[in-house]
Design a protein around this motif. Sequence first.
Motif, PDB file in Angstrom:
ATOM      1  N   THR A 249      49.882  51.347 104.594  1.00  0.00           N
ATOM      2  CA  THR A 249      50.378  52.546 103.921  1.00  0.00           C
ATOM      3  C   THR A 249      50.464  52.291 102.427  1.00  0.00           C
ATOM      4  O   THR A 249      51.060  51.303 101.990  1.00  0.00           O
ATOM      5  N   THR A 250      49.873  53.177 101.640  1.00  0.00           N
ATOM      6  CA  THR A 250      49.911  53.050 100.187  1.00  0.00           C
ATOM      7  C   THR A 250      50.552  54.282  99.578  1.00  0.00           C
ATOM      8  O   THR A 250      50.166  55.416  99.889  1.00  0.00           O
ATOM      9  N   LEU A 251      51.524  54.052  98.715  1.00  0.00           N
ATOM     10  CA  LEU A 251      52.124  55.109  97.920  1.00  0.00           C
ATOM     11  C   LEU A 251      51.586  54.970  96.514  1.00  0.00           C
ATOM     12  O   LEU A 251      51.864  53.981  95.818  1.00  0.00           O
ATOM     13  N   GLN A 252      50.796  55.937  96.092  1.00  0.00           N
ATOM     14  CA  GLN A 252      50.237  55.925  94.739  1.00  0.00           C
ATOM     15  C   GLN A 252      50.974  56.958  93.888  1.00  0.00           C
ATOM     16  O   GLN A 252      51.030  58.135  94.243  1.00  0.00           O
ATOM     17  N   PHE A 253      51.537  56.480  92.803  1.00  0.00           N
ATOM     18  CA  PHE A 253      52.257  57.370  91.897  1.00  0.00           C
ATOM     19  C   PHE A 253      51.388  57.630  90.670  1.00  0.00           C
ATOM     20  O   PHE A 253      50.874  56.695  90.043  1.00  0.00           O
ATOM     21  N   ARG A 254      51.219  58.905  90.331  1.00  0.00           N
ATOM     22  CA  ARG A 254      50.385  59.316  89.206  1.00  0.00           C
ATOM     23  C   ARG A 254      51.219  60.091  88.196  1.00  0.00           C
ATOM     24  O   ARG A 254      52.119  60.844  88.573  1.00  0.00           O
ATOM     25  N   ASP A 258      47.387  62.482  85.490  1.00  0.00           N
ATOM     26  CA  ASP A 258      46.755  62.029  86.730  1.00  0.00           C
ATOM     27  C   ASP A 258      46.368  60.548  86.695  1.00  0.00           C
ATOM     28  O   ASP A 258      45.657  60.072  87.584  1.00  0.00           O
ATOM     29  N   ALA A 259      46.830  59.824  85.684  1.00  0.00           N
ATOM     30  CA  ALA A 259      46.598  58.383  85.633  1.00  0.00           C
ATOM     31  C   ALA A 259      47.538  57.691  86.607  1.00  0.00           C
ATOM     32  O   ALA A 259      48.699  58.102  86.794  1.00  0.00           O
ATOM     33  N   VAL A 260      47.056  56.616  87.249  1.00  0.00           N
ATOM     34  CA  VAL A 260      47.857  55.900  88.234  1.00  0.00           C
ATOM     35  C   VAL A 260      48.897  55.036  87.530  1.00  0.00           C
ATOM     36  O   VAL A 260      48.560  54.207  86.674  1.00  0.00           O
ATOM     37  N   VAL A 261      50.159  55.203  87.895  1.00  0.00           N
ATOM     38  CA  VAL A 261      51.261  54.395  87.355  1.00  0.00           C
ATOM     39  C   VAL A 261      51.379  53.098  88.147  1.00  0.00           C
ATOM     40  O   VAL A 261      51.502  52.006  87.582  1.00  0.00           O
ATOM     41  N   THR A 262      51.339  53.201  89.468  1.00  0.00           N
ATOM     42  CA  THR A 262      51.450  52.028  90.340  1.00  0.00           C
ATOM     43  C   THR A 262      50.978  52.384  91.738  1.00  0.00           C
ATOM     44  O   THR A 262      51.007  53.558  92.146  1.00  0.00           O
ATOM     45  N   ASN A 263      50.543  51.366  92.462  1.00  0.00           N
ATOM     46  CA  ASN A 263      50.280  51.480  93.898  1.00  0.00           C
ATOM     47  C   ASN A 263      51.258  50.570  94.630  1.00  0.00           C
ATOM     48  O   ASN A 263      51.393  49.391  94.285  1.00  0.00           O
ATOM     49  N   VAL A 264      51.932  51.106  95.628  1.00  0.00           N
ATOM     50  CA  VAL A 264      52.874  50.336  96.433  1.00  0.00           C
ATOM     51  C   VAL A 264      52.316  50.277  97.853  1.00  0.00           C
ATOM     52  O   VAL A 264      52.155  51.304  98.511  1.00  0.00           O
ATOM     53  N   GLY A 299      45.672  48.308  84.764  1.00  0.00           N
ATOM     54  CA  GLY A 299      46.889  48.733  84.089  1.00  0.00           C
ATOM     55  C   GLY A 299      47.940  49.301  85.010  1.00  0.00           C
ATOM     56  O   GLY A 299      49.048  49.618  84.559  1.00  0.00           O
ATOM     57  N   ALA A 300      47.614  49.439  86.284  1.00  0.00           N
ATOM     58  CA  ALA A 300      48.579  49.952  87.261  1.00  0.00           C
ATOM     59  C   ALA A 300      48.964  48.810  88.196  1.00  0.00           C
ATOM     60  O   ALA A 300      48.182  48.433  89.075  1.00  0.00           O
ATOM     61  N   PRO A 301      50.147  48.222  88.017  1.00  0.00           N
ATOM     62  CA  PRO A 301      50.546  47.102  88.883  1.00  0.00           C
ATOM     63  C   PRO A 301      50.595  47.516  90.350  1.00  0.00           C
ATOM     64  O   PRO A 301      51.032  48.620  90.684  1.00  0.00           O
ATOM     65  N   THR A 302      50.138  46.623  91.210  1.00  0.00           N
ATOM     66  CA  THR A 302      50.260  46.822  92.651  1.00  0.00           C
ATOM     67  C   THR A 302      51.447  46.012  93.153  1.00  0.00           C
ATOM     68  O   THR A 302      51.574  44.832  92.846  1.00  0.00           O
ATOM     69  N   VAL A 303      52.310  46.655  93.910  1.00  0.00           N
ATOM     70  CA  VAL A 303      53.487  46.006  94.497  1.00  0.00           C
ATOM     71  C   VAL A 303      53.288  45.998  96.010  1.00  0.00           C
ATOM     72  O   VAL A 303      53.073  47.051  96.621  1.00  0.00           O
ATOM     73  N   PHE A 304      53.348  44.809  96.607  1.00  0.00           N
ATOM     74  CA  PHE A 304      53.099  44.662  98.038  1.00  0.00           C
ATOM     75  C   PHE A 304      54.380  44.315  98.779  1.00  0.00           C
ATOM     76  O   PHE A 304      55.119  43.399  98.385  1.00  0.00           O
ATOM     77  N   PHE A 305      54.647  45.039  99.859  1.00  0.00           N
ATOM     78  CA  PHE A 305      55.768  44.750 100.746  1.00  0.00           C
ATOM     79  C   PHE A 305      55.230  44.491 102.151  1.00  0.00           C
ATOM     80  O   PHE A 305      54.387  45.237 102.644  1.00  0.00           O
ATOM     81  N   ASN A 306      55.737  43.434 102.787  1.00  0.00           N
ATOM     82  CA  ASN A 306      55.279  43.114 104.134  1.00  0.00           C
ATOM     83  C   ASN A 306      56.011  43.948 105.166  1.00  0.00           C
ATOM     84  O   ASN A 306      57.210  44.190 105.051  1.00  0.00           O
ATOM     85  N   GLY A 307      55.280  44.353 106.178  1.00  0.00           N
ATOM     86  CA  GLY A 307      55.832  45.148 107.268  1.00  0.00           C
ATOM     87  C   GLY A 307      56.226  44.283 108.444  1.00  0.00           C
ATOM     88  O   GLY A 307      56.561  43.108 108.277  1.00  0.00           O
ATOM     89  N   PRO A 308      56.180  44.814 109.670  1.00  0.00           N
ATOM     90  CA  PRO A 308      56.625  44.049 110.846  1.00  0.00           C
ATOM     91  C   PRO A 308      55.899  42.715 110.969  1.00  0.00           C
ATOM     92  O   PRO A 308      54.675  42.652 110.956  1.00  0.00           O
ATOM     93  N   LEU A 309      56.675  41.642 111.085  1.00  0.00           N
ATOM     94  CA  LEU A 309      56.121  40.284 111.081  1.00  0.00           C
ATOM     95  C   LEU A 309      56.345  39.541 112.388  1.00  0.00           C
ATOM     96  O   LEU A 309      55.711  38.523 112.640  1.00  0.00           O
ATOM     97  N   GLY A 310      57.284  40.025 113.188  1.00  0.00           N
ATOM     98  CA  GLY A 310      57.606  39.308 114.409  1.00  0.00           C
ATOM     99  C   GLY A 310      56.557  39.523 115.477  1.00  0.00           C
ATOM    100  O   GLY A 310      55.802  40.486 115.473  1.00  0.00           O
ATOM    101  N   GLY A 311      56.525  38.581 116.381  1.00  0.00           N
ATOM    102  CA  GLY A 311      55.635  38.743 117.523  1.00  0.00           C
ATOM    103  C   GLY A 311      54.749  37.552 117.836  1.00  0.00           C
ATOM    104  O   GLY A 311      54.718  37.144 118.937  1.00  0.00           O
TER     105      GLY A 311
END
Length: 544
Positions: A249-254, A258-264, A299-311
């Motif tokens: 899942t990517t949240l792109q903020f513009r 319409d320039a991209v500020v960041t992708n999460v 110029g648009a920093p990407t911030v990554f968060f990990n999702g479900p890791l167990g299993g």
Amino acid sequence: MRPLRPSFALLVASLLAPTLAGCGGEESPPGAPARTPIADDQGKATSLSCPGAAGCEKAEGDLFVGASAQKITPTIETWTDTNQNGRWDEGEAYEDTNGNGKWDGVWLAGFGMGRAATGVHDDVWARAVVLEQGDVSVGMVSLDLVGYFQQYVLDIRRAAAAQGLDFDHILVASTHVHEARDTMGMWGRDASHTGIDPAYMDHIVEQAVLALKEAKAGQKKAKLVAAQAEAPELVNDTRRPFVIDQNITTLQFRDESDAVVTNVVFWGNHPEALGSDNTLVTSDYPHFLRETMEAKWPGAPTVFFNGPLGGLTTTIGIVGCPDFSGMETCKQGTWERAEYVGKGAAEAAIAALEGANTTKDEAPSLWVHRRAFLMPATNITLALAVLSGLMPREVYWSDGKRVTAEERTGLNIALLQNGEVVIATEVNGIHIGPVAIATVPGELYTELWLQKPDGSSYIEKPEGADYPDAVPETPIQAFLPKDSIKVMVNNANDAVGYIIPLPQWDEQAPFDYGDNDNEYGEENSSGYQAAPTITSEFGKMYSK
């Protein structure tokens, strides 16, 4: 500099390392409205709901978003490893970078002890995205670390407040990378030495706050584009039942132009493609994921968060870089494999953002829940380490009062096992327009997160498990708004280890699914009550 907080356990090391006494720091910038305290008078995080709480009464008007990335790469003191044993020994030449007259090892976390870093392949980061709407201000920090305990999260929140940053809530999550410096304590030189360096822990706080500060200073009016992709060839589940949240899942903020500020980006997959033989500091596949995204949108920093890791959901067991016949060409433990996973996930995310099935919100709303609670921690090995003082962390009586230094001398394992002595942690719900982000303080088994298409549970009751009559927990997705885009963040605001459905908990023989040995997760969990407690707290947070 704070005193050393040694913590040694692979998971609930959250039982280790102490919380600061009292609230500490400034709760609100000078002249700002009073806000909910960061911590209570016992040093525990507080609960919060914005808009509606003091200092965050309304979320009105435009949404403003900013992002920043700050390095937390440790300094490596190289040495001449004459006997090739992977560590410095008396008489071997070394680089005394800090001039203190001794070799200072940087111990890499996530596999075995005694893995000293020999250099840096790529930087590790504190990356932040900040969101503000009316009275509500939220920071989200991602750290390239194996785990980060709640007391350090509270340090970041206090330090940000002390610098006048008026956040109502700050989420701090670790990517769970297995190739960065030890911040949990158990991967030092050997079992009697912590891998934690207090100066480095201070540096993480400083850089995280700097990322928040720069992100806030660069905020722009923003709209949201959300997209979901899948890349099932890049992730495996190594424990039955085989359940994976395939969504990238990517949240792109513009901004208004319409320039991209960041992708999460949110995706669940252990960053362990490099394996235990690697001795170079790296963020593993998240490096290649972010690099690919940032090449697409400079110029648009990407911030990554990990999702479900167990299993456990992992790069182990996938077919790396398959050739035309489907044969693997990049094995586990190689840079090529890390690049294959990270670049592949990024390319899937980019394709989804450029596709026709995005969700757009020109004026997204913002609200946040934080629920603090006490949780039993019954892992005997960890309890022994805590009671011996080897792994110190503040613990609490079941009524929420801190166990004092005088009382600690009288503690015993039974008090932890029967729930009279507990630990403190939290869960969050962060909502941005149509997106609902749920956070848990450890590594969640995916069946505790996902619902089947018909709304039923993936949790099984395998023969041989320890609690055959246990009632399956309610999947966390069930608590979130029905039509929302549901996203999970693991190792958020703490690191309590694996969170395992009680019906699948299996420490004692006979073992489930006919296996001849016990499962990996239980020995790296705070205990069998983690899943029932955490899922129950989500229900309370959403009044369900």
